[in-house]
Design a protein around this motif. Structure first.
Motif: not given
Length: 105
Positions: A75-102
């Protein structure tokens, strides 16, 4: 013949439908929708304030283990927002961009 003539009341349409009532609820419903958006934004900010410190500690511990075993951090620390955490992880939903759009609930 009086019984066959349509009764005309002020505010009624010509074809005999119900009177047109002013839309009293349009303003309060729009205000409620605006409040809902404000509440959603504030609750996300509160979630970030509560969860980011914990996630920082967990990510720092994982980075330590990764540096010990692989020689580089994960990880690149520190995280400044929850979007940074989601961008640093490898969730399948993040790959399709569904989490970023809510879109994921």
């Amino acid at each position: 013949m009086l019984g066959r003539q349509p009764l005309v009341v002020e505010g009624m349409a010509a074809h005999g439908s119900a009177p047109v009532a002013p839309d009293y609820w349009k303003g309060p419903i729009a205000a409620l929708k605006a409040e809902r958006e404000w509440f959603r934004k504030e609750s996300r900010e509160l979630f970030e304030l509560a969860s980011l410190p914990v996630l920082q500690v967990v990510a720092a511990g994982m980075n330590f283990l990764f540096v010990v075993f692989t020689g580089r951090g994960y990880f690149s620390l520190p995280f400044k927002s929850i979007d940074d955490v989601l961008a640093a992880t490898h969730f399948p939903a993040r790959v399709s961009g569904e989490v970023a759009r809510g879109e994921v609930r």
